[in-house]
Write an enzyme that holds these catalytic residues in place. Structure first.
Site, PDB file in Angstrom:
ATOM      1  CB  ALA A  78      21.684  42.897  -7.696  1.00 41.49           C
ATOM      2  CG  ASN A  79      26.402  39.931  -6.858  1.00 36.48           C
ATOM      3  OD1 ASN A  79      26.755  39.576  -7.968  1.00 36.48           O
ATOM      4  ND2 ASN A  79      25.748  39.124  -6.017  1.00 36.48           N
ATOM      5  NE  ARG A  80      29.901  47.274  -9.388  1.00 38.49           N
ATOM      6  CZ  ARG A  80      29.112  48.242  -9.824  1.00 38.49           C
ATOM      7  NH1 ARG A  80      28.492  48.094 -10.970  1.00 38.49           N
ATOM      8  NH2 ARG A  80      28.969  49.336  -9.120  1.00 38.49           N
TER       9      ARG A  80
END
Ligand code: C5P
Length: 405
Positions: A211-213
């Site tokens: 995932a990412n932020r």
């Protein structure tokens, strides 16, 4: 003002004022609106579906579990395929149901399922209107963004009773409808815009993912701002913790490939605004079982493969929208990378920002962006994400007004 081409869903609930709905249909139609009536059982005690349908010249919907109607349109489509829902008359009962999210017939189910603006014209006995329960329901509905017209003061149908509770006159209701659908405030009325927002989750196995932020805050704020200007927005959202923005059709997805499918099936559109932080890579073959730790062995290597580039696909698509906007989250060389992205992705505008951790932009509430196009680079000051969204929505409205080059 004309209502030409506007699609109104008219919910008629059961009150003596229902007879005025017949005149309301006539007035709305005179102005060019297409009126689809939905009647509660109570409404049918006062006026017949035959009379309503004769005036509306459209099908009249009365049953939640009608096999024919569900096959024809379905209550969810009924709730969404319109520009505005008008509830006239709105009885104390239907207001109570709306305020509490009850859905026990077609009218209340449509009102619960809709993402369109709703205008209610209450009509009831003054004692009912003054009752603390109705007061609470009205306050709650107003807080939920439901628009009200009336009720008015005057004589009641009940002998000798007067007070507040009369339904607004049809022409007053028409004026409220016009104000809500006014193209002056809605420069994007009739425009279809497809958007992406949030991160994507790329599965490793059933319990783990890459995932990412990205929080989706900026993308969701833009979708809401576009909807406020009247656009019909389809927002394809990755996994976020934000509520769905008001007045926006949201398609929830997890993976980049699902996001691409949802975006392509939303075409044709007048504009595409791709804000999602799409994962560049996914695991080549995600395991269908949880990957177990092997005693004494290192971790299994993750084989990655490239994800589809959704912006680039849309930017070069045969159904390419007139205006294609991408985002560029960079930690260095923001302008240079933004310019390169413009041509590579086939975009008209790139909204570039510096997402270095010290800026606090990723996941935060503020943003500082540069608008990069072939005409040049425009720097915007430090703004909240809502302010960036409002400015960008205005810019999009301006661009879509320009004649084709
Ligand atoms: O190449 P980069 O990821 O920096 O490009 C960012 C822009 O491209 C954003 O608008 C993002 O939504 C879009 N994008 C996409 N599909 C990808 C990667 C990025 O739509 N696979």
């Amino acid at each position: 003002m004309s209502l030409t081409g506007k699609r109104l869903l008219l919910v008629i609930s059961g009150g003596i004022a229902a007879y005025k709905s017949l005149d309301l249909i006539r007035r709305l139609k005179e102005r060019g609106a297409v009126v689809t009536p939905v009647m509660t059982a109570g409404a049918q005690a006062f006026i017949t579906p035959l009379a309503v349908g004769a005036l509306s010249a459209t099908a009249v919907y009365t049953e939640l579990f009608s096999r024919e109607d569900e096959q024809d349109v379905g209550h969810i489509r009924l709730a969404r395929d319109c520009d505005l829902i008008v509830v006239a008359p709105a009885t104390a009962n239907i207001l109570a149901k709306m305020a509490n999210g009850l859905a026990d017939d077609l009218a209340s189910t449509v009102l619960l399922a809709t993402n369109r603006p709703v205008l209610v014209a209450p009509a009831m006995n003054p004692m009912m209107w003054a009752n603390p329960a109705t007061r609470r329901n009205v306050e709650r509905l107003k807080a939920d963004g439901i628009q009200f017209v009336g009720p008015m003061a005057g004589e009641m149908a009940e002998k000798g009773e007067a007070g507040i509770g009369r339904m607004a006159e049809p022409l007053e209701i028409v004026a409220s409808v016009e104000a809500l659908l006014s193209p002056a405030d809605k420069p994007l009325a009739g425009r279809r815009i497809v958007m992406t927002s949030g991160p994507t989750h790329e599965p490793i196995d059933p319990v783990r993912y890459i995932a990412n932020r990205s929080s989706g805050r900026q993308g969701h704020a833009i979708a809401a701002a576009l909807a406020r200007l009247g656009a019909e927005v389809t927002l394809v959202s990755g996994p976020v913790t934000l509520p769905d923005p008001d007045g926006v059709d949201v398609v929830h997805v997890e993976r980049a490939e699902e996001m691409r499918e949802a975006v392509l099936s939303a075409l044709p559109a007048d504009a595409a605004v791709m804000v999602a932080a799409v994962a560049d890579w996914r695991v080549a073959s995600a395991s269908s079982q949880k990957i177990k730790k092997q005693e004494g062995e290192g971790p299994a290597p993750l084989q990655l493969t490239e994800n589809p580039d959704i912006l680039k696909t849309v930017g070069h698509h045969p159904l390419r929208p007139k205006l294609v906007i991408g985002f560029a989250a960079e930690t260095q060389d923001v302008e240079k990378n933004g310019l390169a992205k413009l041509s590579r992705k086939g975009a008209d505008l790139i909204v570039a920002n510096d997402v270095s951790p010290e800026t606090g932009i990723m996941g935060g509430t503020r943003n500082r962006v540069k608008i990069i196009s072939k005409e040049g680079i425009e720097e915007w000051p430090d703004l909240t994400k809502d302010e960036v969204a409002a400015r960008l929505a205005a810019l999009i409205a301006g661009r879509l007004r320009e004649p084709e080059a």
